[in-house]
Design a protein around this motif. Structure first.
Motif, PDB file in Angstrom:
ATOM      1  N   ALA A  81       0.827  -1.207   0.000  1.00  0.00           N
ATOM      2  CA  ALA A  81       0.000   0.000   0.000  1.00  0.00           C
ATOM      3  C   ALA A  81       0.857   1.251   0.000  1.00  0.00           C
ATOM      4  CB  ALA A  81      -0.929  -0.016   1.216  1.00  0.00           C
ATOM      5  N   GLU A  82       1.935   1.234   0.791  1.00  0.00           N
ATOM      6  CA  GLU A  82       2.810   2.399   0.857  1.00  0.00           C
ATOM      7  C   GLU A  82       3.551   2.621  -0.450  1.00  0.00           C
ATOM      8  OE1 GLU A  82       6.413   2.121   3.022  1.00  0.00           O
ATOM      9  OE2 GLU A  82       6.348   4.200   3.714  1.00  0.00           O
ATOM     10  N   ALA A  83       3.858   1.547  -1.173  1.00  0.00           N
ATOM     11  CA  ALA A  83       4.527   1.695  -2.464  1.00  0.00           C
ATOM     12  C   ALA A  83       3.674   2.510  -3.427  1.00  0.00           C
ATOM     13  CB  ALA A  83       4.826   0.320  -3.059  1.00  0.00           C
ATOM     14  N   VAL A  84       2.368   2.375  -3.319  1.00  0.00           N
ATOM     15  CA  VAL A  84       1.438   3.120  -4.165  1.00  0.00           C
ATOM     16  C   VAL A  84       1.189   4.512  -3.615  1.00  0.00           C
ATOM     17  CG1 VAL A  84      -0.958   3.210  -4.967  1.00  0.00           C
ATOM     18  CG2 VAL A  84       0.306   1.047  -5.025  1.00  0.00           C
ATOM     19  N   ASN A  85       0.962   4.589  -2.313  1.00  0.00           N
ATOM     20  CA  ASN A  85       0.595   5.853  -1.677  1.00  0.00           C
ATOM     21  C   ASN A  85       1.284   5.961  -0.321  1.00  0.00           C
ATOM     22  OD1 ASN A  85      -0.592   8.097  -0.525  1.00  0.00           O
ATOM     23  ND2 ASN A  85      -2.660   7.221  -0.405  1.00  0.00           N
ATOM     24  N   PRO A  86       2.403   6.695  -0.246  1.00  0.00           N
ATOM     25  CA  PRO A  86       3.131   6.808   1.030  1.00  0.00           C
ATOM     26  C   PRO A  86       2.294   7.391   2.162  1.00  0.00           C
ATOM     27  CG  PRO A  86       4.473   7.600  -0.790  1.00  0.00           C
ATOM     28  CD  PRO A  86       3.090   7.398  -1.344  1.00  0.00           C
ATOM     29  N   ASP A  87       1.202   8.081   1.824  1.00  0.00           N
ATOM     30  CA  ASP A  87       0.363   8.706   2.844  1.00  0.00           C
ATOM     31  C   ASP A  87      -0.863   7.868   3.198  1.00  0.00           C
ATOM     32  OD1 ASP A  87       2.011  10.994   2.970  1.00  0.00           O
ATOM     33  OD2 ASP A  87       1.035  11.825   1.186  1.00  0.00           O
ATOM     34  N   ILE A  88      -0.913   6.635   2.708  1.00  0.00           N
ATOM     35  CA  ILE A  88      -2.076   5.783   2.985  1.00  0.00           C
ATOM     36  C   ILE A  88      -2.230   5.567   4.493  1.00  0.00           C
ATOM     37  CG2 ILE A  88      -0.810   3.597   2.887  1.00  0.00           C
ATOM     38  CD1 ILE A  88      -4.186   4.044   1.208  1.00  0.00           C
ATOM     39  N   ASN A  89      -3.456   5.515   4.955  1.00  0.00           N
ATOM     40  CA  ASN A  89      -3.761   5.246   6.363  1.00  0.00           C
ATOM     41  C   ASN A  89      -4.241   3.810   6.484  1.00  0.00           C
ATOM     42  OD1 ASN A  89      -4.281   5.676   9.127  1.00  0.00           O
ATOM     43  ND2 ASN A  89      -6.406   6.230   8.711  1.00  0.00           N
ATOM     44  N   ILE A  90      -3.547   3.018   7.310  1.00  0.00           N
ATOM     45  CA  ILE A  90      -3.913   1.609   7.468  1.00  0.00           C
ATOM     46  C   ILE A  90      -4.328   1.349   8.909  1.00  0.00           C
ATOM     47  CG2 ILE A  90      -3.135  -0.777   7.273  1.00  0.00           C
ATOM     48  CD1 ILE A  90      -1.142   0.109   5.207  1.00  0.00           C
ATOM     49  N   LEU A  91      -5.514   0.777   9.065  1.00  0.00           N
ATOM     50  CA  LEU A  91      -6.018   0.385  10.371  1.00  0.00           C
ATOM     51  C   LEU A  91      -5.808  -1.122  10.530  1.00  0.00           C
ATOM     52  CD1 LEU A  91      -9.434   2.304  10.236  1.00  0.00           C
ATOM     53  CD2 LEU A  91      -7.255   3.117  11.176  1.00  0.00           C
ATOM     54  N   THR A  92      -5.252  -1.534  11.655  1.00  0.00           N
ATOM     55  CA  THR A  92      -4.964  -2.949  11.884  1.00  0.00           C
ATOM     56  C   THR A  92      -5.630  -3.429  13.168  1.00  0.00           C
ATOM     57  OG1 THR A  92      -2.857  -2.904  10.715  1.00  0.00           O
ATOM     58  CG2 THR A  92      -3.138  -4.627  12.355  1.00  0.00           C
ATOM     59  N   THR A  93      -6.307  -4.559  13.080  1.00  0.00           N
ATOM     60  CA  THR A  93      -6.957  -5.171  14.236  1.00  0.00           C
ATOM     61  C   THR A  93      -6.644  -6.655  14.268  1.00  0.00           C
ATOM     62  OG1 THR A  93      -8.809  -3.615  14.043  1.00  0.00           O
ATOM     63  CG2 THR A  93      -9.136  -5.548  15.454  1.00  0.00           C
TER      64      THR A  93
END
Length: 359
Positions: free
Chosen positions: A202-214
């Motif tokens: 995801a970061e390779a595409v968009n360094p500013d992506i927000n990822i939520l992890t549960t």
């Protein structure tokens, strides 16, 4: 007791290309590979008889266990194996019970035994020395003793981080909100590989992506058999802005799909092509799946035993040999997304992108 631990992922910690994020087990794996090379071929007594011990969720989980069953079915059909027995792990069961299941297989004449899931690693390593003429395998297996491997055990692993990188890139490419989610069944080093690859892609595409992890559970394997826990985790992420959620949670992933339907959002499956196995309503929300070819690993191990040379030691299935990948069923991924994923895939195979194994 179910525990939901949710946090945002700081993606800049390791970066895209990592050489320092290997695991402490790397050196041990090399030592164990050398030890396995010195092993003599396991000599089966009689015709191959297969025992398949499923992980929590069992056959019908539409994921990990069903993929192993598909490999078993292929082997039975191709080789005409007459004797097959299946067993299933229960919630919260002890090591003693897993060991008893394996011993029951072996004592009843089954000489090719597969434990589906890392939870069987310790049980297999305990039982295998008592049955030197039985070929054992563990899907996602590891050598818990960190000592010499058992010569009659095959530890079958996958580069889950590589396949997860591709679906992470797909999520970032097709997200409309800039926020995506990851739901893991159990917070251990194996499932962290999925998380790490997903985040890196995801970061390779968009360094500013927000990822939520549960994570549904911190250590209890019941996290793979808890659809309600998966649904609760995904509901929280959709409510917090995620429009695509990837699960690595086994049968619990069906709850993630239910949450996607209810929220009218999107999801990513795991292990098998879950667009093909989910219900028709759920399938319309599954844009891709991270393919982990448990079917291939199961089939190839059984085939090696049928051919008289059961696999031994450590084997890792990667992108390079189609051991992991992504699905395109349902035509949710745009041609531009697929082209980008194929480019990333080529770079990973060539070694130009090294995908992390730890978040």
């Amino acid at each position: 007791m179910r525990r939901l631990s949710t946090y945002g992922v700081a993606l800049a910690t390791c970066g895209l290309i990592l050489t320092a994020c290997g695991t402490a087990a790397d050196d041990n794996d090399s030592d164990n590979d050398a030890a396995a090379a010195e092993c003599e071929t396991v000599q089966l007594e009689g015709d191959p008889q297969v025992g398949l011990a499923y992980d929590v969720g069992g056959r019908g989980d539409q994921s990990f266990n069903d993929s192993a069953y598909a490999g078993l079915t292929q082997a039975v059909s191709e080789f005409g194996i007459a004797e097959v027995t299946e067993g299933e792990a229960g919630q919260d069961e002890s090591e003693d019970i897993r060991e008893e299941r394996l011993r029951t297989f072996a004592d009843s004449g089954h000489n090719v035994i597969v434990g589906v899931g890392f939870a069987y690693s310790e049980a297999v390593d305990t039982v295998a020395p008592d049955y030197p003429n039985v070929a054992f395998a563990v899907i996602d297996g590891f050598d818990p003793t960190e000592d010499d491997v058992n010569c009659n055990v095959a530890y079958l692993g996958f580069a889950e981080n590589e396949g997860s990188f591709l679906v992470g890139a797909a999520a970032a490419l097709q997200s409309q909100t800039g926020t995506i989610g990851f739901v893991g069944g159990v917070n251990n080093t194996l499932i962290q590989k999925f998380e790490a690859g997903y985040a890196a892609g995801a970061e390779a595409v968009n360094p500013d992506i927000n990822i939520l992890t549960t994570y549904i559970e911190e250590s209890d394997p019941a996290g793979f058999g808890d659809p309600a826990g998966g649904q609760a985790a995904a509901e929280g992420q959709y409510a917090d802005g995620a429009d695509i959620v990837f699960h690595a949670a086994g049968f619990s992933g069906t709850g993630v799909f239910d949450a996607a339907v209810a929220a009218d959002k999107l999801a990513i499956g795991v292990d098998s092509d879950q667009f093909l196995t989910a219900g028709p309503e759920q399938a319309q929300h599954i844009i891709t799946s991270m393919l982990k070819r448990v079917d291939t690993a199961t089939y190839e191990f059984i085939a090696s035993a049928v051919n008289g040379e059961p696999d031994q030691g450590f084997t890792t299935f990667t992108l390079a040999d189609d051991g992991v990948g992504y699905s395109t069923s349902g035509n949710f991924l745009t041609p531009e997304t697929i082209a980008a994923l194929e480019d990333y895939k080529a770079q990973i195979i060539a070694g130009d992108i090294e995908v992390p194994t730890q978040p």
